[in-house]
Structure formats: structure tokens, C-alpha cells
Design a protein around this motif. Structure first.
Motif, PDB file in Angstrom:
ATOM      1  N   GLY A   1      -3.103   4.377  -1.825  1.00 12.90           N
ATOM      2  CA  GLY A   1      -2.245   3.456  -0.958  1.00 12.90           C
ATOM      3  C   GLY A   1      -1.989   3.787   0.272  1.00 12.90           C
TER       4      GLY A   1
ATOM      5  N   ALA B   1       0.849  -1.168  -0.112  1.00 14.24           N
ATOM      6  CA  ALA B   1      -0.165   0.038   0.158  1.00 14.24           C
ATOM      7  C   ALA B   1       1.052   1.231   0.173  1.00 14.24           C
TER       8      ALA B   1
ATOM      9  N   GLU C   1       2.663   1.847  -3.476  1.00 16.14           N
ATOM     10  CA  GLU C   1       1.508   2.079  -4.588  1.00 16.14           C
ATOM     11  C   GLU C   1       1.124   3.557  -4.222  1.00 16.14           C
TER      12      GLU C   1
ATOM     13  N   TRP D   1      -2.883  -3.452  -9.860  1.00 13.07           N
ATOM     14  CA  TRP D   1      -3.789  -2.337  -9.825  1.00 13.07           C
ATOM     15  C   TRP D   1      -4.096  -1.980 -11.223  1.00 13.07           C
TER      16      TRP D   1
END
Length: 381
Positions: free
Chosen positions: A148, A136, A139, A378
Motif C-alpha cells: 500500500g 493505499a 491497507e 484486496w
């Protein structure tokens, strides 16, 4: 010896993993069996079990642990993330089921029975949580269209609230500290770091005020007269009796009256029988693994690899430090195992999963493979 020219999956793996890291982990696993042969038999005999009950079970758990660690270390970055997500989801469901169906042990619902085996789901959630948090954060830093950082912020309370309710303050503290470390490494502002530190202090004060078992442990640590300090006092006695060179294998006596000689206080048993010199050598092995892992993480060009590897090795080293510090009375008792040394099936399997992730993340990968892993999980808007 595997040839560099061999283009098999094992050949590619062998020449891309860090073999010094593998050697350090192998030393810990073997040392754990040796030290458990000292600490396990007295506890087994007190419980009416066969003399080498805990040693045999540790060997039994080592086989699936290796069957987890080695295959996981083969995974690509995309499959690491997906496996972490699966383990986290299943682990959190099992934690919630433990409230309703798990046995109450020492006032806590931390275990779930799967047939004859008892598993502690929170152990498996820890390495998965680190990988997902790193994912997270990385990103969020790389792509502005992905929330994220917000997801990383939501992931922490979603993980620690069930742990607090179990209650399991030791695991809660460990997970929170590692998450804060990832937060800092991700490059977020000092203002937020200081805010998190303040929130952590508030959490400790709240735990002291509202959780009786936390208050009792802290008070026993600060004032021996406030409660039973038998285990810690006995552990300290082990160090003084063992001296520098120890009394010899099987010659220890403190382990015969130490209730958790095979788990939380195996470091103290090691000190009495093998001496402080061996304890220092064990500390050096842990330090080598941590420093090697950090060096490998720093070498990585991929933000996700760097964050996840750092978080996993930080959790590994912090858990080892907490256990050893409890043994020498530098911290209140936490009920935390010494990685790969203490007896415990759930702990051993979860550590194997975490180290499998670490080995996979720190493998040498061509730049093309790292680029190929971008945008795999993603979707772009």
C-alpha cells in the motif's frame, strides 16, 4: 421529521450523517449565490452577456452538484473506494486528452470540451486522489502482504506530472501538500517527512527557475514593481473601501474593474459590499466545517475513514485559505476558487463529489459494517 424507527434508506442515512456538517455546507452554497449576485453582473456586462448570466449558470450547476453530493453520501466504504478509482481513471484520461484536444487558455491546456460544456478534469481528480491515497496508506499499515505505501508513493508522481505539464502549479501544490499531510497522519517516520519537505523546496525552486509564469507570480508578489499587480492591488482596495460594515449590496465599485470578480477575487468583492464583518463570518463558517470534519474523522475507528476524511477536509480548508490569502496579498496569485462561493461549474461539481465522499465517510456505522468492509477489495494471498 424522519422517525428513528423508519428503516428506509433515507431514514438510515438521515440518522447517521452529521447534520451540522450538512448545515455548514448548505450555508456556503446559499452564501455563494448571494455573493455572486454582487460580483457576477459587472463581469457579465463587460463580456456582453445578460446581467445575471453567471448567477443563473451557478444555479444550473448547483442542481447536478446536489445530485452528486447526496447520492455519493449514501455509499458504503467499498463503493466509495470503487467510485474514487473510476473517477480518478477517467479524470487522468481526460487530462491527457486535454493536451491534444483541449483549448489553450492563458497558455495552459486544462480544459476538455464535452459538447457545449467545458470541464477541468484535474478538479475531479483531486478528491478521488485523496481517497485512493488514504486507501493505499491504510491497507499498507493494516496488511503486510499489500504494498500500500509503495502504491501511495507511485500515485503522487502519476498525478502531479500531468498537472505540471498542463501547467497547473496551484493544483500541483495543493495535491502535494495534502498527500504529505496524509503521509504524516499515516504515522510514517519523521525522516521521510523531512525528506519530503526538502523535496518540496527543491520543487518550488525548480518551478521558479524553469516555469516563467511561476517566476512572474512570485516576483510580482515580492516586488510590485516587477510586473502587473492590478488585480491584487484592486482587491486590497476593496477591503479598505468596504470597511467593517460594507457599502451595501450593489454599491461596490471596485468589482466593475476587477476582471476575476466572480471567481478568484469574489472574497474581495464581498468585503467591499458586505464588509469585513461578513468576511469574518464567512471565515468562521469555513473554520466550523473544517473543525467539524476533523472531529468526525478523529472519532472514526476505521483507519481508511480517518485518513480519507482528514485528507478531504484538509484539501477543502487549504483551498479556502489559499484563495482568501491571495485576496489579502498574503500569497502569490494561484487561480484557485473559494469553495462553493466562487463561480465555476467544474469546481462546484468536484467539491460536491469531495463533500459527498466526506459525508459518507463520517457517517456513524456499526462496528459490524466496518469489519465487513475489510478485505472486500484486496484478495488475501
Amino acid at each position: 421529521m424522519v422517525s428513528r424507527a423508519e428503516r428506509s434508506a433515507f431514514g438510515d442515512w438521515w440518522w447517521t450523517v452529521d447534520r451540522l456538517l450538512l448545515a455548514g455546507l448548505a450555508i456556503l452554497m446559499l452564501a455563494g449565490l448571494v455573493f455572486l449576485m454582487a460580483g457576477g453582473p459587472p463581469v457579465a456586462e463587460r463580456l456582453g452577456l445578460s446581467t445575471f448570466h453567471f448567477v443563473n449558470r451557478q444555479v444550473m450547476f448547483l442542481v447536478p452538484a446536489l445530485a452528486i453530493m447526496i447520492p455519493v453520501s449514501f455509499l458504503s466504504l467499498r463503493h466509495i473506494r470503487r467510485l474514487a478509482l473510476l473517477v480518478y481513471a477517467v479524470g487522468m484520461v481526460l487530462i491527457l486528452l486535454a493536451f491534444q484536444y483541449g483549448p489553450e487558455i492563458k497558455g495552459a491546456h486544462r480544459w476538455i470540451m464535452i459538447g457545449p460544456l467545458g470541464l477541468q478534469p484535474s478538479e475531479f481528480v483531486k478528491p478521488a486522489f485523496v481517497v485512493l491515497s488514504a486507501w493505499a496508506f491504510s491497507e499498507g499499515a493494516r496488511r503486510k502482504d499489500v504494498p500500500g505505501t509503495l502504491l501511495a508513493f507511485l500515485l503522487l508522481p502519476a498525478t502531479i506530472v500531468p498537472l505540471i505539464l498542463q501547467p497547473d502549479f496551484g493544483q500541483t501544490m495543493l495535491v502535494t501538500i495534502v498527500w504529505c499531510g496524509l503521509f504524516f497522519i499515516a504515522g510514517l517516520h519523521w525522516f521521510w517527512v523531512m525528506g519530503l519537505g526538502g523535496a518540496g523546496l527543491v520543487g518550488i525552486v525548480a518551478a521558479y527557475e524553469f516555469l516563467p509564469h511561476v517566476r512572474a507570480r512570485i516576483e510580482r508578489f515580492l516586488d510590485k514593481e516587477s510586473g502587473d499587480t492590478f488585480q491584487v492591488d484592486t482587491a486590497m482596495e476593496s477591503f479598505s473601501r468596504g470597511g467593517w460594515l460594507g457599502r451595501g449590496p450593489g454599491e461596490g465599485t471596485v468589482k466593475r474593474i476587477l476582471p476575476d470578480a466572480h471567481t478568484d477575487f469574489i472574497f474581495a468583492v464581498t468585503a467591499e459590499e458586505f464588509g469585513i464583518v461578513v468576511c469574518i463570518a464567512l471565515l468562521v463558517v469555513f473554520a466550523f466545517i473544517v473543525l467539524r470534519g476533523l472531529m468526525l474523522a478523529r472519532r472514526s475507528e476505521d483507519t481508511f475513514c480517518r485518513l480519507a476524511a482528514t485528507g478531504l477536509i484538509f484539501m477543502f480548508g487549504l483551498q479556502a485559505c489559499i484563495n482568501m490569502m491571495v485576496n489579502v496579498h498574503l500569497m502569490p496569485a494561484k487561480g484557485m476558487t473559494l469553495p462553493f462561493i466562487s463561480y465555476g461549474g467544474s469546481s462546484l461539481l468536484s467539491l460536491a463529489l469531495g463533500m459527498g465522499f466526506l459525508i459518507a465517510l463520517t457517517r456513524r456505522r456499526p462496528r459490524a459494517e466496518l469489519m465487513d468492509n475489510f478485505n472486500q477489495d484486496w484478495p488475501r494471498g
